[in-house]
Write an enzyme that holds these catalytic residues in place. Structure first.
Site: not given
Length: 170
Positions: A129, A60, A125, A101, A62
């Protein structure tokens, strides 16, 4: 059982590798230098060659703040890449465990989020995800999606490591 851990050089991937090895599992790792998850051909080739029974997708992008300015990289890793890994796993008959997440939620709920709570991400983000989760679910019938609120450990920058560094420099 053979397990492939993507993103095995990151905080979570490294911890997964160590724990699986400790338990005697036949575990293999693939990081961006071996298998860029944004490259579907490369993902299919690596997964096809390794033939795992389970793929744990820890790969990922992140850096949450950087995701806002580097949206293309963010979505390539977290959405498209997750889908590529799930498709390759499914093609080989492997199960996939995909790590996501709590950023898929807006944080406004006063009650704990449940598995069926409706995502409402607020950041690039979180959106990336959430898109990745949907691609994983669509690509692989045998999948598990795990949402975590934060990570810390050896081998990467985390909230905890940042606080410790600041405390040492205070």
């Amino acid at each position: 059982m053979k397990v492939l851990v993507t993103g095995h050089r990151g905080i979570l991937g490294r911890a997964a590798m160590v724990e699986l090895m400790r338990r005697g599992v036949d575990v293999m790792g693939a990081d961006i230098s071996e298998m860029d998850v944004a490259d579907p051909g490369r993902v299919r080739a690596v997964v096809g060659r390794l033939r795992p029974d389970v793929v744990i997708n820890c790969a990922a992008f992140t850096a949450v703040d950087a995701c806002e300015s580097e949206r293309v990289l963010c979505f390539e890793a977290n959405a498209t890449g997750a889908g590529n890994v799930a498709e390759a796993a499914a093609a080989e008959g492997a199960r996939i465990i995909h790590v996501s997440t709590s950023y898929v939620f807006d944080g406004e709920s006063r009650a704990p989020y449940t598995e069926d709570a409706e995502p409402a991400p607020l950041s690039a983000y979180g959106v990336s995800k959430w898109e990745g989760e949907k691609l994983v679910a669509a690509a692989a019938r045998e999948h598990v999606i795990v949402r975590t609120a934060g990570l810390f450990g050896v081998g990467g920058v985390s909230f905890v490591s940042k606080i410790l560094t600041r405390a040492k420099n205070f």
